[in-house]
Write an enzyme that holds these catalytic residues in place. Structure first.
Site, PDB file in Angstrom:
ATOM      1  N   PHE A 151      11.118  13.306 -19.778  1.00  0.00           N
ATOM      2  CA  PHE A 151      10.581  12.863 -18.498  1.00  0.00           C
ATOM      3  C   PHE A 151      11.669  12.139 -17.705  1.00  0.00           C
ATOM      4  CE2 PHE A 151       8.037  10.187 -15.646  1.00  0.00           C
ATOM      5  CZ  PHE A 151       7.192  11.148 -15.117  1.00  0.00           C
ATOM      6  N   ASP A 192       8.266   8.450 -27.051  1.00  0.00           N
ATOM      7  CA  ASP A 192       7.426   8.360 -25.857  1.00  0.00           C
ATOM      8  C   ASP A 192       6.104   9.056 -26.167  1.00  0.00           C
ATOM      9  OD1 ASP A 192       6.072   8.904 -23.467  1.00  0.00           O
ATOM     10  OD2 ASP A 192       7.910   9.196 -22.325  1.00  0.00           O
ATOM     11  N   TYR A 219      -2.697   5.638 -18.312  1.00  0.00           N
ATOM     12  CA  TYR A 219      -3.496   6.234 -17.240  1.00  0.00           C
ATOM     13  C   TYR A 219      -3.695   7.730 -17.406  1.00  0.00           C
ATOM     14  CZ  TYR A 219       1.383   6.365 -15.606  1.00  0.00           C
ATOM     15  OH  TYR A 219       2.742   6.493 -15.526  1.00  0.00           O
ATOM     16  N   LYS A 220      -3.164   8.327 -18.452  1.00  0.00           N
ATOM     17  CA  LYS A 220      -3.367   9.751 -18.690  1.00  0.00           C
ATOM     18  C   LYS A 220      -4.608   9.935 -19.569  1.00  0.00           C
ATOM     19  CE  LYS A 220       1.625  10.578 -18.342  1.00  0.00           C
ATOM     20  NZ  LYS A 220       1.644  11.100 -16.970  1.00  0.00           N
ATOM     21  N   ARG A 276       0.638  23.054 -14.464  1.00  0.00           N
ATOM     22  CA  ARG A 276       0.192  22.497 -15.738  1.00  0.00           C
ATOM     23  C   ARG A 276      -1.328  22.373 -15.729  1.00  0.00           C
ATOM     24  NH1 ARG A 276       3.242  16.990 -17.181  1.00  0.00           N
ATOM     25  NH2 ARG A 276       2.080  16.399 -15.316  1.00  0.00           N
TER      26      ARG A 276
END
Length: 408
Positions: free
Chosen positions: A131, A208, A233-234, A382
């Site tokens: 990322f 991560d 928050y995912k 995605r």
């Protein structure tokens, strides 16, 4: 004009009816404007419980308790919530996980702490598919400390493997920075195997967990993980900008130093003394005042995860992504779409990436229809499938809509 294959071959009705977690999607706020939400790997839906809790917090906790709230529960929340997160999602015993800061800040702290613990080593390993924040933070720290970056360039539809690491690991490797699930391809890395390989070389590993926590079974303690960080928050549905978390293995806590010395991580935070001494235990990795409001929604999601159990959530995740691939092969591959995620579910997280040169405009058209996937440049969509809130019907609707846009 391309015709749509017989819908009976991909009907989601029976799958949703047979879903052991079928009661959970109704526990999330569902706007009538959103017909299919396929971006749970970027931002999870709010739970209905959180909608109620956020409103009551303002009047009852913030408004009613005011400053007394810090003495009553807020001061300990970064650690009590960290322990709950560790127990429910991470496979971590108490006293090793803290909640607070952004993912970027937590990564900075843990990377610096790891490098401080290996002062005689000069190299950091990271991959080009990681990322952007991870790469940017590592690049900045390497420049700051004069460290050497060793880059791995994995395939577009995969991620880092043990073989990749063997080619670059040396006696100078201090730290490996790696994502458990690759943010673009969805590749699920071999956490226990890679961690063991790094330890054999005397290196530390920072994982991560942003795209895996809450949907992939993880055992940080059992697998010997040194350090880990992730957002909430995912798949943890904490809301936009909800605080991140960090994990430090028990054996490293007292020997590691983190660079952002703040009042809440000091040994005597309320004495406001002239000098800084780190607190004992995981609190030493906390810096400043944490966001209490930002931590509220995550607690409600953890409650749902505890009810469902990670094994059942992972099984639903696999079923959703397998269904997405089945529909993609049937409807989209004949139109030139390429699958850019692993086919083997053992190597795949909870999202599937597909590529087509027209997907930038297709994604924009879908959003106008209330069908929300995620676009990743140069031309990837995605499909982020959050097992507790995503239905098979949403997957079907989304992929049929992509087919319709490409066909027309």
């Amino acid at each position: 004009m391309t015709t749509t294959p017989d819908a009976t071959t991909r009907d989601a009705t029976e799958r949703d009816a047979a879903d052991s977690l079928a009661a959970f999607p109704n526990k999330f706020v569902r706007s009538p404007e959103v017909r299919a939400y396929l971006d749970g790997n970027s931002l999870g839906r709010p739970t209905t419980a959180s909608a109620e809790q956020l409103a009551s917090f303002v009047s009852e906790q913030w408004g009613g308790r005011l400053i007394r709230g810090w003495d009553e529960s807020w001061y300990e929340l970064p650690l009590t919530l960290g322990d709950r997160l560790g127990r429910t999602v991470l496979g971590a015993a108490p006293g090793q996980t803290f909640v607070g800061d952004s993912t970027t800040v937590v990564l900075y702290k843990l990377i610096r702490a790891a490098l401080n613990a290996r002062p005689d080593r000069s190299e950091i390993i990271i991959d080009t598919g990681n990322f952007p924040t991870n790469r940017y933070v590592v690049e900045g720290i390497a420049a700051e400390l004069g460290k050497t970056l060793r880059w791995i360039d994995p395939p577009l539809d995969a991620g880092i493997t043990a073989d990749h690491l063997r080619a670059v690991l040396t006696e100078n490797t201090a730290l490996i920075m790696i994502s458990h699930v690759a943010y673009r391809s969805g590749y699920l890395a071999d956490m226990p195997g890679i961690t063991a390989l790094a330890h054999d070389a005397g290196a530390l590993v920072l994982w991560d967990l942003c795209h895996s926590a809450g949907v992939v079974e993880t055992q940080l303690d059992e697998w010997g993980v040194d350090l880990a960080a992730g957002c909430t928050y995912k798949y943890l549905n904490g809301g936009p900008g909800s605080p991140a978390y960090g994990y430090v293995r028990q054996e490293h806590i007292e020997s590691m130093t983190q660079p952002i010395q703040g009042w809440m991580g000091s040994s005597t935070p309320f004495e406001m003394g002239p000098g800084y001494l780190p607190h004992h235990g995981i609190r030493r990795f906390i810096s400043g005042t944490p966001s209490i409001i930002g931590a509220l929604a995550m607690q409600d999601m953890l409650g749902l995860i505890e009810q469902a159990g990670i094994p059942a959530i992972r099984a639903k995740s696999v079923a959703l992504t397998e269904y997405a691939l089945e529909l993609t092969d049937e409807l989209l591959v004949p139109l030139g779409v390429a699958v850019s995620s692993p086919r083997d579910s053992r190597e795949r997280g909870s999202h599937v990436t597909i590529d087509h040169e027209s997907f930038a405009s297709v994604n924009a058209a879908l959003w106008k229809q209330g069908i929300i996937p995620d676009f990743r440049r140069p031309h990837g969509i995605r499909l982020g499938l959050s097992p507790l809130s995503t239905t098979f019907a949403e997957v079907q609707l989304g992929i049929e809509a992509i087919h319709a846009e490409l066909a027309n």
